[in-house]
Design a protein around this motif. Structure first.
Motif, short mmCIF file in Angstrom:
data_model
loop_
_atom_site.label_atom_id
_atom_site.label_comp_id
_atom_site.label_asym_id
_atom_site.label_seq_id
_atom_site.Cartn_x
_atom_site.Cartn_y
_atom_site.Cartn_z
N UNK A 1 1.23 -1.24 0.21
CA UNK A 1 -0.43 0.14 0.04
C UNK A 1 0.91 1.55 -0.09
N UNK A 2 2.13 1.27 0.60
CA UNK A 2 3.04 2.04 0.86
C UNK A 2 3.44 2.86 -0.59
N UNK A 3 3.65 2.01 -1.78
CA UNK A 3 4.30 2.19 -2.47
C UNK A 3 3.64 2.49 -3.66
N UNK A 4 1.97 2.63 -3.31
CA UNK A 4 1.16 2.58 -4.63
C UNK A 4 1.29 4.87 -4.54
N UNK A 5 0.92 5.00 -5.74
CA UNK A 5 0.76 6.70 -5.79
C UNK A 5 -0.78 6.99 -6.42
N UNK A 6 -1.36 6.03 -6.13
CA UNK A 6 -3.10 5.82 -6.90
C UNK A 6 -3.97 6.08 -5.74
#
Length: 220
Positions: free
Chosen positions: A142-147
């Motif tokens: 989740x923390x890697x998501x930009x959206x």
């Protein structure tokens, strides 16, 4: 505001649904057993039958259409084995995040756990170690998501004592306990505080009123 909650029959989720209904928000809870539906209705939430262990991203996304926020509060629960820790605590969280991104539901809250960064200590019970790894992997995804405008909430030891409305909410709090009532209250407040997006926050009982603690945790 319409909020879709994964794990809608969980103990924290039911408390959150009651709070959301009381303030006039619209809550929908994803459940895998239709027998739970009446409990959700009693909490003021719409029951939605959806098994996150077998559903496709398209099916989950259909339930998120029109939502303003998504909350992942699902868990394999006590008594489940290591395999279900992965399929629920990790894979279902990833699937729910995929569906949120697909439907452009940016606000995304995760109920996680303390102690999930890094490898579990030597001697940890194997099933509990699997749980910690699954939660940690889900958080990393989740923390890697930009959206997504995500916030990850990591409560301490959960209790069923009545909530006090007083908490310690910070990136690091140290170990401690917290009533499920107060976890739900913090989640409800986080949904109204977009400035907490991009933060991973630990939560235990403390001395600061919930609304003040959430405002102080905001980066905006």
């Amino acid at each position: 505001m319409r909020i879709v909650i994964a794990g809608g029959h969980g103990q924290i989720a039911l408390r959150l649904e009651r709070l959301l209904a009381a303030r006039g928000d619209e809550a929908a809870g994803l459940i895998r057993n239709h027998a739970y539906a009446d409990d959700l209705r009693a909490a003021g939430a719409e029951p939605v039958l959806c098994d996150l262990e077998s559903a496709s991203v398209e099916e989950v996304a259909a339930h998120l259409q029109g939502a303003d926020a998504a909350v992942f509060a699902a868990g394999a629960g006590p008594g489940s084995g290591a395999a279900r820790k992965d399929t629920v605590d990790r894979a279902a969280a990833v699937l729910f995040a995929d569906a949120a991104e697909r439907t452009r539901v940016r606000r995304y809250l995760v109920v996680s756990s303390m102690g999930v960064d890094g490898e579990p200590p030597a001697g940890t019970d194997p099933v509990f170690a699997a749980y910690l790894r699954a939660k940690g992997a889900a958080d990393d995804d989740v923390r890697a998501r930009k959206g997504l405008d995500w916030t990850i909430l990591r409560p301490g030891r959960l209790t069923d004592e009545p909530g006090t409305g007083l908490v310690n909410l910070a990136e690091q709090t140290g170990r401690g306990a917290v009533p499920r009532d107060d976890v739900a209250a913090v989640l409800a407040a986080l949904l109204r505080e977009p400035g907490t997006a991009g933060r991973t926050l630990e939560l235990i009982s403390g001395t600061v009123p919930v609304e003040e603690a959430v405002k102080a945790a905001s980066t905006g």
